[in-house]
Design a protein around this motif. Structure first.
Motif, PDB file in Angstrom:
ATOM      1  N   GLU A  76      37.109  52.489  21.014  1.00  0.00           N
ATOM      2  CA  GLU A  76      37.076  53.941  20.818  1.00  0.00           C
ATOM      3  C   GLU A  76      37.597  54.313  19.431  1.00  0.00           C
ATOM      4  OE1 GLU A  76      39.241  55.523  24.180  1.00  0.00           O
ATOM      5  OE2 GLU A  76      38.115  54.189  25.511  1.00  0.00           O
ATOM      6  N   LEU A  77      38.587  53.558  18.965  1.00  0.00           N
ATOM      7  CA  LEU A  77      39.124  53.795  17.628  1.00  0.00           C
ATOM      8  C   LEU A  77      38.176  53.285  16.543  1.00  0.00           C
ATOM      9  CD1 LEU A  77      42.791  52.810  18.458  1.00  0.00           C
ATOM     10  CD2 LEU A  77      42.043  55.079  17.741  1.00  0.00           C
ATOM     11  N   THR A  78      37.612  52.100  16.753  1.00  0.00           N
ATOM     12  CA  THR A  78      36.686  51.586  15.728  1.00  0.00           C
ATOM     13  C   THR A  78      35.441  52.457  15.630  1.00  0.00           C
ATOM     14  OG1 THR A  78      35.755  50.021  17.332  1.00  0.00           O
ATOM     15  CG2 THR A  78      37.502  49.205  15.891  1.00  0.00           C
ATOM     16  N   MET A  79      34.956  52.980  16.768  1.00  0.00           N
ATOM     17  CA  MET A  79      33.828  53.908  16.714  1.00  0.00           C
ATOM     18  C   MET A  79      34.220  55.193  16.007  1.00  0.00           C
ATOM     19  SD  MET A  79      31.609  53.586  20.239  1.00  0.00           S
ATOM     20  CE  MET A  79      32.975  53.671  21.381  1.00  0.00           C
ATOM     21  N   GLY A  80      35.463  55.687  16.295  1.00  0.00           N
ATOM     22  CA  GLY A  80      35.931  56.881  15.616  1.00  0.00           C
ATOM     23  C   GLY A  80      35.993  56.694  14.118  1.00  0.00           C
ATOM     24  N   ASN A  81      36.470  55.532  13.698  1.00  0.00           N
ATOM     25  CA  ASN A  81      36.510  55.208  12.275  1.00  0.00           C
ATOM     26  C   ASN A  81      35.112  55.245  11.671  1.00  0.00           C
ATOM     27  OD1 ASN A  81      38.214  53.883   9.977  1.00  0.00           O
ATOM     28  ND2 ASN A  81      36.407  52.574  10.152  1.00  0.00           N
ATOM     29  N   SER A  82      34.157  54.679  12.386  1.00  0.00           N
ATOM     30  CA  SER A  82      32.778  54.641  11.890  1.00  0.00           C
ATOM     31  C   SER A  82      32.141  56.018  11.902  1.00  0.00           C
ATOM     32  CB  SER A  82      31.945  53.662  12.732  1.00  0.00           C
ATOM     33  OG  SER A  82      32.470  52.356  12.632  1.00  0.00           O
ATOM     34  N   TYR A  83      32.445  56.821  12.947  1.00  0.00           N
ATOM     35  CA  TYR A  83      31.930  58.198  12.978  1.00  0.00           C
ATOM     36  C   TYR A  83      32.366  58.940  11.708  1.00  0.00           C
ATOM     37  CZ  TYR A  83      30.927  57.903  18.057  1.00  0.00           C
ATOM     38  OH  TYR A  83      30.442  57.576  19.283  1.00  0.00           O
ATOM     39  N   LEU A  84      33.637  58.773  11.353  1.00  0.00           N
ATOM     40  CA  LEU A  84      34.162  59.479  10.189  1.00  0.00           C
ATOM     41  C   LEU A  84      33.500  58.988   8.909  1.00  0.00           C
ATOM     42  CD1 LEU A  84      36.294  61.672   9.614  1.00  0.00           C
ATOM     43  CD2 LEU A  84      37.915  59.831   9.125  1.00  0.00           C
ATOM     44  N   GLU A  85      33.343  57.690   8.784  1.00  0.00           N
ATOM     45  CA  GLU A  85      32.716  57.126   7.587  1.00  0.00           C
ATOM     46  C   GLU A  85      31.268  57.571   7.454  1.00  0.00           C
ATOM     47  OE1 GLU A  85      34.189  55.341   5.147  1.00  0.00           O
ATOM     48  OE2 GLU A  85      36.051  55.780   6.215  1.00  0.00           O
ATOM     49  N   GLU A  86      30.597  57.764   8.590  1.00  0.00           N
ATOM     50  CA  GLU A  86      29.188  58.169   8.569  1.00  0.00           C
ATOM     51  C   GLU A  86      29.009  59.683   8.470  1.00  0.00           C
ATOM     52  OE1 GLU A  86      26.416  56.233   8.456  1.00  0.00           O
ATOM     53  OE2 GLU A  86      27.848  54.585   8.158  1.00  0.00           O
ATOM     54  N   GLY A  87      30.116  60.412   8.476  1.00  0.00           N
ATOM     55  CA  GLY A  87      30.032  61.856   8.340  1.00  0.00           C
ATOM     56  C   GLY A  87      29.645  62.591   9.603  1.00  0.00           C
ATOM     57  N   VAL A  88      29.792  61.939  10.777  1.00  0.00           N
ATOM     58  CA  VAL A  88      29.428  62.595  12.037  1.00  0.00           C
ATOM     59  C   VAL A  88      30.636  62.788  12.950  1.00  0.00           C
ATOM     60  CG1 VAL A  88      27.039  61.773  11.974  1.00  0.00           C
ATOM     61  CG2 VAL A  88      28.798  60.369  13.105  1.00  0.00           C
ATOM     62  N   GLY A  89      31.818  62.591  12.413  1.00  0.00           N
ATOM     63  CA  GLY A  89      33.020  62.687  13.244  1.00  0.00           C
ATOM     64  C   GLY A  89      33.242  64.054  13.837  1.00  0.00           C
ATOM     65  N   ASP A  90      32.782  65.105  13.149  1.00  0.00           N
ATOM     66  CA  ASP A  90      32.972  66.466  13.644  1.00  0.00           C
ATOM     67  C   ASP A  90      31.746  66.997  14.371  1.00  0.00           C
ATOM     68  OD1 ASP A  90      35.585  66.734  12.748  1.00  0.00           O
ATOM     69  OD2 ASP A  90      34.955  67.364  10.750  1.00  0.00           O
ATOM     70  N   GLN A  91      30.717  66.162  14.538  1.00  0.00           N
ATOM     71  CA  GLN A  91      29.536  66.623  15.283  1.00  0.00           C
ATOM     72  C   GLN A  91      29.928  66.885  16.732  1.00  0.00           C
ATOM     73  OE1 GLN A  91      26.036  64.222  14.924  1.00  0.00           O
ATOM     74  NE2 GLN A  91      24.920  65.323  16.502  1.00  0.00           N
ATOM     75  N   ILE A  92      29.500  68.010  17.274  1.00  0.00           N
ATOM     76  CA  ILE A  92      29.857  68.379  18.646  1.00  0.00           C
ATOM     77  C   ILE A  92      28.992  67.585  19.626  1.00  0.00           C
ATOM     78  CG2 ILE A  92      30.011  70.252  20.319  1.00  0.00           C
ATOM     79  CD1 ILE A  92      32.043  70.384  18.024  1.00  0.00           C
ATOM     80  N   VAL A  93      29.665  66.950  20.575  1.00  0.00           N
ATOM     81  CA  VAL A  93      28.987  66.112  21.565  1.00  0.00           C
ATOM     82  C   VAL A  93      29.479  66.493  22.958  1.00  0.00           C
ATOM     83  CG1 VAL A  93      28.750  64.196  19.926  1.00  0.00           C
ATOM     84  CG2 VAL A  93      30.748  64.288  21.447  1.00  0.00           C
ATOM     85  N   TYR A  94      28.754  66.019  23.969  1.00  0.00           N
ATOM     86  CA  TYR A  94      29.097  66.251  25.375  1.00  0.00           C
ATOM     87  C   TYR A  94      29.150  64.917  26.097  1.00  0.00           C
ATOM     88  CZ  TYR A  94      27.696  71.103  24.424  1.00  0.00           C
ATOM     89  OH  TYR A  94      27.580  72.369  23.902  1.00  0.00           O
ATOM     90  N   PHE A  95      30.253  64.637  26.775  1.00  0.00           N
ATOM     91  CA  PHE A  95      30.392  63.439  27.590  1.00  0.00           C
ATOM     92  C   PHE A  95      30.604  63.850  29.044  1.00  0.00           C
ATOM     93  CE2 PHE A  95      31.213  61.233  23.624  1.00  0.00           C
ATOM     94  CZ  PHE A  95      30.790  59.928  23.869  1.00  0.00           C
ATOM     95  N   ASP A  96      29.948  63.135  29.958  1.00  0.00           N
ATOM     96  CA  ASP A  96      30.132  63.328  31.396  1.00  0.00           C
ATOM     97  C   ASP A  96      30.855  62.131  31.992  1.00  0.00           C
ATOM     98  OD1 ASP A  96      28.763  65.746  31.449  1.00  0.00           O
ATOM     99  OD2 ASP A  96      26.847  64.827  32.016  1.00  0.00           O
ATOM    100  N   MET A  97      31.833  62.396  32.848  1.00  0.00           N
ATOM    101  CA  MET A  97      32.453  61.355  33.653  1.00  0.00           C
ATOM    102  C   MET A  97      31.964  61.531  35.089  1.00  0.00           C
ATOM    103  SD  MET A  97      35.153  60.830  36.063  1.00  0.00           S
ATOM    104  CE  MET A  97      35.515  59.242  36.796  1.00  0.00           C
TER     105      MET A  97
END
Length: 490
Positions: free
Chosen positions: A21-42
């Motif tokens: 979850e952290l490595t993906m977060g790091n990559s999201y930020l590097e790719e410029g999509v870290g602030d893109q609004i998303v929806y997750f369902d549990m």
């Protein structure tokens, strides 16, 4: 809901995340999509033990976690030492502020496969970081609450005490398992810390070691009676139930009565439950103690309780331990956390996960859930997953159809539709007040009474319907067809 003693778990659990979850977060930020609004369902795919329902639990602990989500200097230094993250990402975490919207089905509701128990909307990094804690919190407590509900229901009006702490999987399993057990229907717990933290009833009697410590069983019973003259309940199977424990208990009970006190009863923790309780009940009645209760323990579960009661066992109350607190018959609740949509240009764009296994294909989009009740008997008919913009008009007929076998349809006219989920966070701010555990327990019993008996039975329960609205079904199949065409080269 805080206990009246204001006891909180003050551990910092922000780092309880899977590393990816952290490595993906790091990559999201590097790719410029870290602030893109998303929806997750549990949601979960299958009910444990082949049952017909589950009991939702764990929301209050999820709230507590989200309210305290932050990253300390020690956290940042540790992550830096792994050499897996950019300084840009570490700076992001050092100033982290939770800002998501969160919806959840309130604790105590019966819930069913494939409906979103929790939905998180927010920046991609934040929503991704919540995966582990959403799952571990809701999965565990929903599993134990469900098991407790099964056990408590088969016990009927006889109280069930949870006392499995010594066999639980660790401290948290014991503490939060006790909370979930009361939500599921148990009347009390033996876990004193859980009682203090959640303001739930605590109860307990004695262990065999109490009896063994004295030179005789009779002396041990007399000592207990002196300590608890108005709550005297003795354990009678240390040596021999019928030849030692029972006669000694009756003698002490007579002595108590002569002193102006009435005994509470006896507990049996081993042996043939049906045979022994019948003999004990007869002897207590004949000795003049028809109100003395019989408490049974010893590796019980819903199946054993059902069998001994059917055999005529004379039992007033049950103590249930390891098979409840560990959900031993099926100790894994298979909840998952899946991306359902993203926002682009202010519009919700559905996302889908496809699998050759039909049950693993996700329901895309931002959704709401209606529970549909028959008005006349106020019984639940089905849950309907709708697009977030849809509303139901109860004055108009409603046609439900099976999302897989679509030719199976039913049109309802006399029905009531209730939104199932509540928003618990808005822009990172708590906007929901959790009920007390006792209130949730009462609510769960009330809501189970709104389910048909066929759904609640243990053997071959009726398959409760979780249907998709036409709009959600169309969205799902349009995406399936789109990817099918793409993969086939059309």
């Amino acid at each position: 809901m805080e206990s009246r003693f204001d006891v909180k778990n003050d551990r910092d659990l922000s780092m309880l995340v899977d590393f990816y979850e952290l490595t993906m977060g790091n990559s999201y930020l590097e790719e410029g999509v870290g602030d893109q609004i998303v929806y997750f369902d549990m949601y979960f795919r299958r009910i444990p033990d082949g049952g017909g329902y589950c009991i939702m639990a764990g929301v209050d602990q999820l709230i507590e976690y989200l309210q305290n989500l932050r990253f300390t200097k020690d956290d940042i230094n540790y992550l830096r030492s792994t050499k897996a993250f950019s300084e840009k990402f570490l700076d992001y975490l050092s100033t982290f502020k939770f800002s998501c919207d969160v919806w959840a089905i309130p604790e105590g509701y019966p819930v069913f496969p494939n409906e979103p128990l929790v939905t998180v909307r927010g920046p991609a990094i934040q929503a991704q970081l919540l995966e582990t804690m959403v799952l571990v919190t809701i999965n565990h407590q929903t599993l134990i609450a469900t098991k407790a509900s099964r056990i408590s229901r088969v016990a009927g009006k006889r109280p069930v005490m949870e006392f499995g702490s010594r066999r639980a999987q660790g401290y948290d399993g014991a503490i939060y398992g006790a909370r979930a057990a009361v939500i599921g229907g148990c009347s009390a717990t033996a876990n004193t810390l859980a009682g203090m933290m959640f303001d739930i009833p605590v109860s307990g009697t004695m262990a065999h070691s109490w009896i063994q410590l004295f030179d005789s069983e009779l002396e041990a019973f007399r000592a207990w009676a002196r300590a608890y003259p108005d709550q005297c309940l003795v354990l009678i199977d240390t040596y021999n139930v019928l030849k030692s424990g029972l006669p000694n208990a009756i003698q002490v009970f007579k002595e108590l009565r002569a002193q102006g006190h009435e005994p509470l009863g006896i507990r049996i923790d081993s042996g043939d439950i049906t045979y022994l309780t019948k003999r004990v009940r007869k002897a207590l009645d004949e000795a003049g103690f028809p109100k003395a209760i019989i408490v049974i323990s010893n590796s019980l579960d819903e199946h054993i309780i059902k069998d001994v009661l059917a055999e005529g066992a004379q039992i007033n109350s049950f103590g249930v331990g390891e098979r409840l607190i560990t959900a031993r018959s099926e100790p894994v609740f298979g909840g998952v956390y899946k991306l359902a949509a993203v926002e682009k240009g202010g519009k919700v764009v559905p996302r889908i996960k496809i699998s050759e296994n039909e049950e693993k294909i996700t329901n895309p989009g931002f959704k709401k859930i209606y529970r549909i009740y028959e008005k006349e008997q106020d019984k639940a008919i089905a849950d309907l997953i709708c697009d977030h913009e849809e509303t139901l008009d109860e004055t108009k007929p409603l046609t439900l159809f099976d999302p897989v076998f679509t030719w199976k349809k039913k049109t309802l006219k006399n029905y009531r539709a209730e939104l199932l989920r509540k928003q618990i966070f808005k822009d990172g701010k708590l906007c929901y007040k959790s009920p007390s555990v006792r209130e949730i327990r009462s609510f769960a019993i009330q809501q189970l009474n709104r389910q048909w008996a066929e759904v609640l039975r243990f053997e071959n329960p009726h398959n409760y319907y979780v249907d998709l609205s036409q709009k959600v079904w169309n969205t799902k199949h349009n995406l399936l067809n789109h990817y099918s065409d793409e993969f086939s080269g059309k």
